[in-house]
Design a protein around this motif. Sequence first.
Motif, short mmCIF file in Angstrom:
data_model
loop_
_atom_site.label_atom_id
_atom_site.label_comp_id
_atom_site.label_asym_id
_atom_site.label_seq_id
_atom_site.Cartn_x
_atom_site.Cartn_y
_atom_site.Cartn_z
N PHE A 44 45.68 35.87 27.50
CA PHE A 44 45.02 34.62 27.89
C PHE A 44 45.90 33.83 28.84
CE2 PHE A 44 44.30 30.08 27.16
CZ PHE A 44 43.02 29.99 27.65
N ASN A 45 47.20 33.79 28.59
CA ASN A 45 48.12 33.07 29.46
C ASN A 45 48.07 33.63 30.89
OD1 ASN A 45 50.25 31.09 29.94
ND2 ASN A 45 51.56 32.87 30.22
N ASP A 46 48.01 34.95 31.01
CA ASP A 46 47.89 35.57 32.33
C ASP A 46 46.61 35.09 33.03
OD1 ASP A 46 50.19 37.06 31.75
OD2 ASP A 46 49.03 38.83 31.15
N PHE A 79 38.08 42.75 22.03
CA PHE A 79 39.16 42.58 23.00
C PHE A 79 38.86 41.43 23.95
CE2 PHE A 79 40.75 43.45 27.30
CZ PHE A 79 42.11 43.29 27.06
N ILE A 80 37.64 41.38 24.47
CA ILE A 80 37.26 40.31 25.39
C ILE A 80 37.34 38.96 24.68
CG2 ILE A 80 35.38 39.36 26.80
CD1 ILE A 80 36.69 41.94 27.94
N GLN A 81 36.88 38.91 23.44
CA GLN A 81 36.96 37.66 22.69
C GLN A 81 38.41 37.22 22.51
OE1 GLN A 81 34.59 35.59 21.70
NE2 GLN A 81 36.06 34.21 20.76
N LYS A 82 39.27 38.17 22.17
CA LYS A 82 40.69 37.86 21.99
C LYS A 82 41.32 37.39 23.32
CE LYS A 82 45.06 40.10 20.89
NZ LYS A 82 45.72 41.37 20.61
N LEU A 83 40.97 38.06 24.38
CA LEU A 83 41.54 37.76 25.69
C LEU A 83 41.12 36.37 26.18
CD1 LEU A 83 43.23 39.01 28.04
CD2 LEU A 83 41.07 39.80 28.99
N THR A 84 39.91 35.96 25.85
CA THR A 84 39.38 34.72 26.39
C THR A 84 39.12 33.65 25.34
OG1 THR A 84 37.09 35.51 26.24
CG2 THR A 84 38.28 35.92 28.30
N GLN A 85 39.52 33.87 24.11
CA GLN A 85 39.16 32.96 23.03
C GLN A 85 39.54 31.52 23.30
OE1 GLN A 85 41.03 34.22 19.44
NE2 GLN A 85 43.09 34.07 20.24
#
Length: 93
Positions: A44-46, A79-85
């Motif tokens: 997410f930071n990236d 994965f998408i949820q984790k990446l953009t949560q």
Amino acid sequence: YAVSSSSTTGSTGGIGQVALSYLGKLKALSLNNPVLTGFGISTFNDLQQIWAQCQGGIVGSALINNIDKKKADFGIPAFIQKLTQQSNDTSTQ
């Protein structure tokens, strides 16, 4: 498509200061087409760093590396949820 790293796709380490400077210069050009950035995006930071300079980020290797073959959906939605949560709380991207 703007590449955020001169390394091989899938390498880790996040988005470096040189890349952010380069992306800032692209942003300053006020191009007609959106700038999407890839390479080195896996957290997410990236994504936050990319969104500050570009219209979007392209996630490739991080997605492939997180595929769960045991699940019918391959674990991609998780994965998408984790990446953009956190983006639901702090970003309009």
